[in-house]
Design a protein around this motif. Sequence first.
Motif, PDB file in Angstrom:
ATOM      1  N   TYR A  46       5.601  -0.066   0.276  1.00 13.70           N
ATOM      2  CA  TYR A  46       5.121   0.795   1.355  1.00 13.70           C
ATOM      3  C   TYR A  46       3.613   0.646   1.471  1.00 13.70           C
ATOM      4  N   ARG A 119       5.450  12.986   8.125  1.00  9.34           N
ATOM      5  CA  ARG A 119       5.612  11.698   7.453  1.00  9.34           C
ATOM      6  C   ARG A 119       6.195  10.755   8.487  1.00  9.34           C
ATOM      7  N   ASN A 121       7.613   7.282   9.220  1.00 10.71           N
ATOM      8  CA  ASN A 121       8.159   6.054   8.648  1.00 10.71           C
ATOM      9  C   ASN A 121       8.361   5.043   9.771  1.00 10.71           C
ATOM     10  N   MET A 134       4.337   3.482   6.277  1.00 12.64           N
ATOM     11  CA  MET A 134       4.594   4.916   6.284  1.00 12.64           C
ATOM     12  C   MET A 134       3.247   5.617   6.304  1.00 12.64           C
TER      13      MET A 134
END
Length: 141
Positions: A46, A119, A121, A134
């Motif tokens: 990530y 958040r 993504n 992310m």
Amino acid sequence: MFTLSRRQVLLCGVFAAATALPRSPLANGDAFYEAQEIPGKAEFVYYGSVKDESGNYIEGAMVVSEVSEPHLTYDVYTNVLGRYRTPDVGRAVTDLGFKVDPAKITMIAYKPGYTILRRLNRGSPRAKKGAFEMNFVMASV
């Protein structure tokens, strides 16, 4: 005068070569268990940014990637631009003999005085290999 036989010279050369070789890591510390990423061949990584609700970058926020099975936790900190990149969590999971399941990987951002607002993504929910973006938006408390 001191002279060496051919065998002694050969043994000295072998010893010198053996001591000059790099050492392999030992299984007695955290460095052995780090998720090492091979450049250009990420298993599951990530990356992204951490910002406040006004769009300002948050430096020094801790981003934690936690795998539930096998239980692994890795944390990284954001730089001056609020950017982060996790270690290759997927490589650590596969090296332990497990399959990468994105549903078992949780990403959280921490910073004293802030709480997670959103958040974001940007990765595909079906992808199980690669580098995924992310981003976190945090609100001050």
